[in-house]
Design a protein around this motif. Structure first.
Motif, mmCIF file in Angstrom:
data_model
loop_
_atom_site.group_PDB
_atom_site.id
_atom_site.type_symbol
_atom_site.label_atom_id
_atom_site.label_comp_id
_atom_site.label_asym_id
_atom_site.label_seq_id
_atom_site.Cartn_x
_atom_site.Cartn_y
_atom_site.Cartn_z
ATOM 1 N N LEU A 210 19.429 -19.339 25.155
ATOM 2 C CA LEU A 210 20.551 -18.406 25.111
ATOM 3 C C LEU A 210 20.270 -17.273 24.135
ATOM 4 N N ILE A 211 20.890 -16.140 24.395
ATOM 5 C CA ILE A 211 20.825 -15.022 23.469
ATOM 6 C C ILE A 211 21.673 -15.388 22.260
ATOM 7 N N LYS A 212 21.125 -15.224 21.074
ATOM 8 C CA LYS A 212 21.776 -15.605 19.826
ATOM 9 C C LYS A 212 23.217 -15.085 19.766
ATOM 10 N N TYR A 213 24.117 -15.933 19.311
ATOM 11 C CA TYR A 213 25.550 -15.641 19.140
ATOM 12 C C TYR A 213 26.290 -15.417 20.451
ATOM 13 N N THR A 214 25.668 -15.716 21.600
ATOM 14 C CA THR A 214 26.327 -15.525 22.886
ATOM 15 C C THR A 214 26.110 -16.766 23.750
ATOM 16 N N ASP A 215 26.769 -16.764 24.892
ATOM 17 C CA ASP A 215 26.518 -17.818 25.883
ATOM 18 C C ASP A 215 25.724 -17.264 27.064
ATOM 19 N N LYS A 216 25.080 -16.108 26.845
ATOM 20 C CA LYS A 216 24.306 -15.461 27.898
ATOM 21 C C LYS A 216 22.880 -16.019 27.936
ATOM 22 N N PRO A 217 22.347 -16.202 29.148
ATOM 23 C CA PRO A 217 20.966 -16.688 29.249
ATOM 24 C C PRO A 217 19.977 -15.682 28.673
ATOM 25 N N TYR A 218 18.959 -16.186 27.996
ATOM 26 C CA TYR A 218 17.943 -15.335 27.384
ATOM 27 C C TYR A 218 17.269 -14.444 28.422
ATOM 28 N N PHE A 219 17.222 -14.902 29.649
ATOM 29 C CA PHE A 219 16.586 -14.130 30.708
ATOM 30 C C PHE A 219 17.225 -12.741 30.842
ATOM 31 N N GLU A 220 18.503 -12.593 30.512
ATOM 32 C CA GLU A 220 19.149 -11.277 30.587
ATOM 33 C C GLU A 220 18.432 -10.263 29.695
ATOM 34 N N HIS A 221 17.972 -10.704 28.542
ATOM 35 C CA HIS A 221 17.199 -9.825 27.654
ATOM 36 C C HIS A 221 15.899 -9.396 28.336
ATOM 37 N N LEU A 222 15.194 -10.348 28.908
ATOM 38 C CA LEU A 222 13.910 -10.065 29.552
ATOM 39 C C LEU A 222 14.086 -9.116 30.734
ATOM 40 N N GLU A 223 15.129 -9.352 31.510
ATOM 41 C CA GLU A 223 15.389 -8.509 32.669
ATOM 42 C C GLU A 223 15.747 -7.077 32.241
ATOM 43 N N PHE A 224 16.525 -6.950 31.174
ATOM 44 C CA PHE A 224 16.857 -5.619 30.651
ATOM 45 C C PHE A 224 15.585 -4.875 30.266
ATOM 46 N N VAL A 225 14.719 -5.526 29.506
ATOM 47 C CA VAL A 225 13.479 -4.894 29.045
ATOM 48 C C VAL A 225 12.618 -4.501 30.248
ATOM 49 N N ALA A 226 12.505 -5.394 31.223
ATOM 50 C CA ALA A 226 11.699 -5.119 32.417
ATOM 51 C C ALA A 226 12.236 -3.907 33.168
ATOM 52 N N GLU A 227 13.539 -3.862 33.341
ATOM 53 C CA GLU A 227 14.134 -2.750 34.084
ATOM 54 C C GLU A 227 14.089 -1.450 33.279
#
Length: 183
Positions: free
Chosen positions: A19-36
């Motif tokens: 998870l992304i620190k301090y959230t309940d969001k999957p870490y993959f959201e960070h990776l996808e943002f960077v990729a896009e």
């Protein structure tokens, strides 16, 4: 033929449960943002962005990544470029490797190293910084925020080889925080 969707799904699986620190969001959201964000700014930046934290956040090795990329249809030169760029983006001055160095010294050396990585890797790093700066602005305490942003300003002053538009976007984010603080 290259199958980006297979790569995307595979990377998501490797980071499952993170998870992304301090959230309940999957870490993959960070990776996808960077990729896009970096995707069309440098050669294979989408793939590099998806994979940029694999070696730090999972047990995947460079050799394993190369095999997987080949299996998804990437050619030899593409596999090498993606893997080499992910390797460049992987922290080298870790506590595990340099236990005698203080954290500040390890971070300083890491920043110096990043100033010399390839333009394509720097472009992906700009996307990573844009995400992380936004995250820090939203989730960190004022004291931690100020320290982090100061360090990232210094880092971006030395990382000048990547896509100028993404670098300018990251610098603008840092500058906006200064303006907000003054007002």
């Amino acid at each position: 033929m290259v199958d980006r969707e297979q790569l995307r799904d595979w990377v998501r699986q490797q980071h499952a449960g993170q998870l992304i620190k301090y959230t309940d969001k999957p870490y993959f959201e960070h990776l996808e943002f960077v990729a896009e964000k970096a995707g069309n700014k440098a050669l294979l930046a989408y793939e590099i962005g998806l994979c940029h934290d694999l070696f730090e956040e999972t047990k995947i090795s460079a050799g394993q990544l190369m095999i997987v990329l080949s299996g998804f249809g990437y050619g030899e030169a593409e596999v090498v470029h993606i893997t080499d760029s992910v390797t460049e983006l992987t922290d080298k001055f870790t506590k595990k490797v340099y236990p005698d160095l203080k954290k500040a010294e390890r971070k300083r050396k890491e920043a110096e190293r990043l100033a010399h990585i390839s333009p394509d890797a720097q472009t992906v790093k700009y996307g990573d910084l844009i995400y992380n700066i936004n995250w820090v602005l939203n989730y960190e305490s004022t004291a931690k925020k100020e320290k982090y942003l100061r360090k990232k300003r210094a880092l971006l002053n030395t990382m000048t080889k990547g896509d100028p538009g993404l670098r300018a976007e990251a610098l603008k984010l840092l500058h906006q925080d200064v303006i907000i603080k003054i007002i």
